[in-house]
Write a protein that holds these residues in place. Structure first.
Motif, short mmCIF file in Angstrom:
data_model
loop_
_atom_site.label_atom_id
_atom_site.label_comp_id
_atom_site.label_asym_id
_atom_site.label_seq_id
_atom_site.Cartn_x
_atom_site.Cartn_y
_atom_site.Cartn_z
N SER A 192 0.86 -1.18 0.00
CA SER A 192 0.00 0.00 0.00
C SER A 192 0.89 1.23 0.00
CB SER A 192 -0.91 0.02 1.23
OG SER A 192 -1.61 1.26 1.31
N SER A 193 0.45 2.28 -0.66
CA SER A 193 1.24 3.52 -0.70
C SER A 193 0.85 4.47 0.42
CB SER A 193 1.05 4.22 -2.06
OG SER A 193 -0.32 4.49 -2.29
N THR A 194 -0.10 4.05 1.27
CA THR A 194 -0.49 4.88 2.41
C THR A 194 -0.29 4.10 3.70
OG1 THR A 194 -2.81 4.14 2.32
CG2 THR A 194 -2.21 6.10 1.02
N PRO A 195 0.09 4.76 4.79
CA PRO A 195 0.40 4.04 6.03
C PRO A 195 -0.77 3.27 6.62
CG PRO A 195 1.25 6.29 6.10
CD PRO A 195 0.37 6.20 4.90
N ASP A 196 -2.00 3.65 6.31
CA ASP A 196 -3.16 2.98 6.90
C ASP A 196 -3.67 1.82 6.05
OD1 ASP A 196 -4.03 4.60 4.86
OD2 ASP A 196 -5.70 5.47 5.97
N GLY A 197 -2.93 1.46 5.00
CA GLY A 197 -3.29 0.31 4.17
C GLY A 197 -2.21 -0.74 4.22
N GLY A 198 -2.45 -1.86 3.56
CA GLY A 198 -1.44 -2.91 3.48
C GLY A 198 -1.13 -3.55 4.82
N ARG A 249 -7.93 -13.52 1.79
CA ARG A 249 -7.82 -13.31 3.23
C ARG A 249 -6.96 -14.42 3.81
NH1 ARG A 249 -13.55 -11.64 5.90
NH2 ARG A 249 -12.06 -10.80 7.43
N ASP A 250 -6.24 -14.12 4.90
CA ASP A 250 -5.30 -15.08 5.44
C ASP A 250 -5.36 -15.17 6.96
OD1 ASP A 250 -2.90 -16.15 3.40
OD2 ASP A 250 -4.01 -14.42 2.68
N PRO A 251 -6.15 -16.10 7.51
CA PRO A 251 -6.07 -16.37 8.93
C PRO A 251 -4.65 -16.81 9.32
CG PRO A 251 -8.02 -17.39 7.98
CD PRO A 251 -7.19 -16.91 6.84
N PHE A 252 -4.17 -16.32 10.47
CA PHE A 252 -2.78 -16.55 10.87
C PHE A 252 -2.70 -16.84 12.37
CE2 PHE A 252 1.65 -14.43 11.25
CZ PHE A 252 2.31 -15.64 11.10
N PRO A 253 -3.47 -17.80 12.87
CA PRO A 253 -3.45 -18.05 14.32
C PRO A 253 -2.11 -18.57 14.83
CG PRO A 253 -4.72 -19.74 13.18
CD PRO A 253 -4.44 -18.67 12.18
N VAL A 254 -1.33 -19.27 14.00
CA VAL A 254 -0.05 -19.79 14.48
C VAL A 254 0.93 -18.67 14.77
CG1 VAL A 254 -0.31 -22.03 13.36
CG2 VAL A 254 0.80 -20.15 12.12
N GLY A 255 0.69 -17.49 14.21
CA GLY A 255 1.52 -16.33 14.51
C GLY A 255 0.96 -15.46 15.60
N GLY A 256 -0.16 -15.88 16.18
CA GLY A 256 -0.79 -15.08 17.22
C GLY A 256 -1.60 -13.93 16.67
N VAL A 257 -1.95 -14.00 15.39
CA VAL A 257 -2.69 -12.93 14.71
C VAL A 257 -3.94 -13.54 14.09
CG1 VAL A 257 -2.61 -11.22 12.86
CG2 VAL A 257 -0.56 -11.68 14.23
N VAL A 258 -5.10 -12.93 14.33
CA VAL A 258 -6.34 -13.47 13.79
C VAL A 258 -6.31 -13.48 12.27
CG1 VAL A 258 -8.84 -13.11 13.60
CG2 VAL A 258 -7.69 -12.80 15.81
N ASP A 274 -3.94 -11.87 8.75
CA ASP A 274 -2.85 -11.12 8.16
C ASP A 274 -3.42 -10.16 7.12
OD1 ASP A 274 -0.13 -10.65 8.10
OD2 ASP A 274 0.27 -12.10 6.53
N PRO A 275 -3.08 -8.86 7.17
CA PRO A 275 -3.69 -7.91 6.24
C PRO A 275 -3.23 -8.02 4.79
CG PRO A 275 -2.92 -6.80 8.24
CD PRO A 275 -2.33 -8.16 8.23
N ALA A 276 -1.97 -8.45 4.55
CA ALA A 276 -1.47 -8.61 3.18
C ALA A 276 -0.31 -9.59 3.24
CB ALA A 276 -1.01 -7.28 2.58
N THR A 277 -0.39 -10.67 2.48
CA THR A 277 0.48 -11.82 2.71
C THR A 277 1.25 -12.17 1.44
OG1 THR A 277 -1.33 -12.60 4.14
CG2 THR A 277 0.53 -14.09 3.79
N GLY A 278 2.48 -11.67 1.35
CA GLY A 278 3.27 -11.89 0.14
C GLY A 278 3.67 -13.33 -0.07
N ALA A 279 4.00 -14.05 1.00
CA ALA A 279 4.38 -15.46 0.86
C ALA A 279 3.21 -16.29 0.35
CB ALA A 279 4.88 -16.01 2.19
N ALA A 280 2.01 -16.01 0.87
CA ALA A 280 0.83 -16.73 0.40
C ALA A 280 0.50 -16.36 -1.04
CB ALA A 280 -0.36 -16.43 1.31
N ALA A 281 0.74 -15.10 -1.42
CA ALA A 281 0.51 -14.68 -2.81
C ALA A 281 1.42 -15.45 -3.75
CB ALA A 281 0.75 -13.18 -2.94
N ALA A 282 2.69 -15.65 -3.35
CA ALA A 282 3.61 -16.42 -4.18
C ALA A 282 3.14 -17.87 -4.30
CB ALA A 282 5.01 -16.35 -3.59
N ALA A 283 2.73 -18.45 -3.17
CA ALA A 283 2.23 -19.82 -3.19
C ALA A 283 0.98 -19.94 -4.05
CB ALA A 283 1.94 -20.28 -1.76
N PHE A 284 0.12 -18.94 -3.98
CA PHE A 284 -1.10 -18.96 -4.79
C PHE A 284 -0.78 -18.86 -6.27
CE2 PHE A 284 -4.81 -16.73 -6.70
CZ PHE A 284 -5.73 -17.75 -6.54
N GLY A 285 0.22 -18.05 -6.62
CA GLY A 285 0.63 -17.97 -8.03
C GLY A 285 1.06 -19.33 -8.56
#
Length: 291
Positions: free
Chosen positions: A17-23, A219-228, A230-241
């Protein structure tokens, strides 16, 4: 890091995101030489972001990139992860502001990840190239448990997208919703999904909905990281590609747009590029410093 050692500088950037409140925000420590595992985990937990990146400059460059090569480790608030795409982008942007755009080489637990940072008009864009991906099946009982933890009836899945575990640096279970409404309705059993994900060594669950031929909402649930979530997930995007290429769901030379974070109020955009003859996946995005 000893008790009396000075705390390392931590910079904060949002990726995709190009703005601090996104991504997706990430903490970045540009020189973690003095830190041990417990130090890095403590800093990541204090920051509270889904992941933070800890860089150690490499005295010997890889692939001719002397002075632009770093060992990188990634920590969530609960544990280390082998690879994180958004923190890679954040770290690359932080470096580019200090040593200039160009090619970087990140040596991660998942393998060597080249990153190219380029100036595009008034913005800076980072593009990472994943390690070689792979796709594997998920056992029927494990899929049933995942859907039960998500409270998703199997009838709500898109039959064109078979459930699979995809890897491009980290492991993600890919599940496709048949409707945008199904994707938007996410209220899962945190502990139950976390238990399954630990057993299958999953980093996130990559939930997707196809809007158009090459446009997806994720959307990416991330309970193993202690996060309900993840707002933007580059590793998952690569896997999805890698996943959509495996099943010929997009052209071999496709450029995909993934929208993520809208349901969290932190919209971001990830660009996924596939190239014929190269199994690796490229994920790119903009970002900005969080002051």
């Amino acid at each position: 890091m000893t008790t009396n050692a000075p705390r390392p500088d931590v910079v904060r950037y949002t990726a995709f995101s190009s703005t601090p409140d996104g991504g997706n925000p990430a903490g970045v420590v540009l020189d973690a030489t003095a830190l041990d595992d417990s130090d890095m985990l403590a800093i990541a937990a204090e920051l509270g972001y889904s992941e933070s990146a800890f860089l150690t400059p490499s005295p010997e460059g890889v692939g001719g990139q002397e002075g632009r090569t770093y060992a990188v480790r990634y920590f969530s608030p609960k544990a280390e992860v082998p690879f994180c795409g958004h923190a890679t982008v954040a770290a690359a942007l932080a470096l580019a502001e200090r040593i200039g755009p160009g090619e970087l080489v990140f040596s991660t637990r998942a393998g060597v990840v080249p990153v190219e940072v380029a100036q595009e008009g008034g913005t800076i864009r980072a593009t990472l190239t994943s390690v070689e991906p792979c796709i594997e099946e998920i056992a029927g009982a494990d899929l049933t448990e995942a859907l039960a933890a998500l409270d998703w009836p199997s009838a709500d899945l898109d039959p064109a997208f078979p459930p699979r575990i995809a890897f491009a640096g980290a492991r993600h279970l890919v599940l496709a919703a048949a409707t945008r409404a199904r994707l938007a309705d996410l209220a899962y059993d945190f502990a139950r999904l976390e238990t399954l994900m630990h057993r299958l060594d999953l980093t996130t669950i990559q939930l997707v909905w196809r809007e158009a031929a090459t446009v997806f909402h994720v959307r990416d649930p991330f309970p193993v990281g202690g996060v309900v979530e993840d707002p933007a997930t580059g590793a998952a995007a690569a896997a999805f590609g890698a996943y959509v290429r495996e099943f010929a769901l997009v052209p071999e030379d496709a450029v995909l747009t993934l929208h993520q974070g809208e349901d969290l109020g932190r919209p971001g955009r990830l660009t996924v590029t596939l190239r014929p003859g190269d199994p690796r996946v490229r994920v790119s995005g903009t970002g900005t410093r969080i002051h």
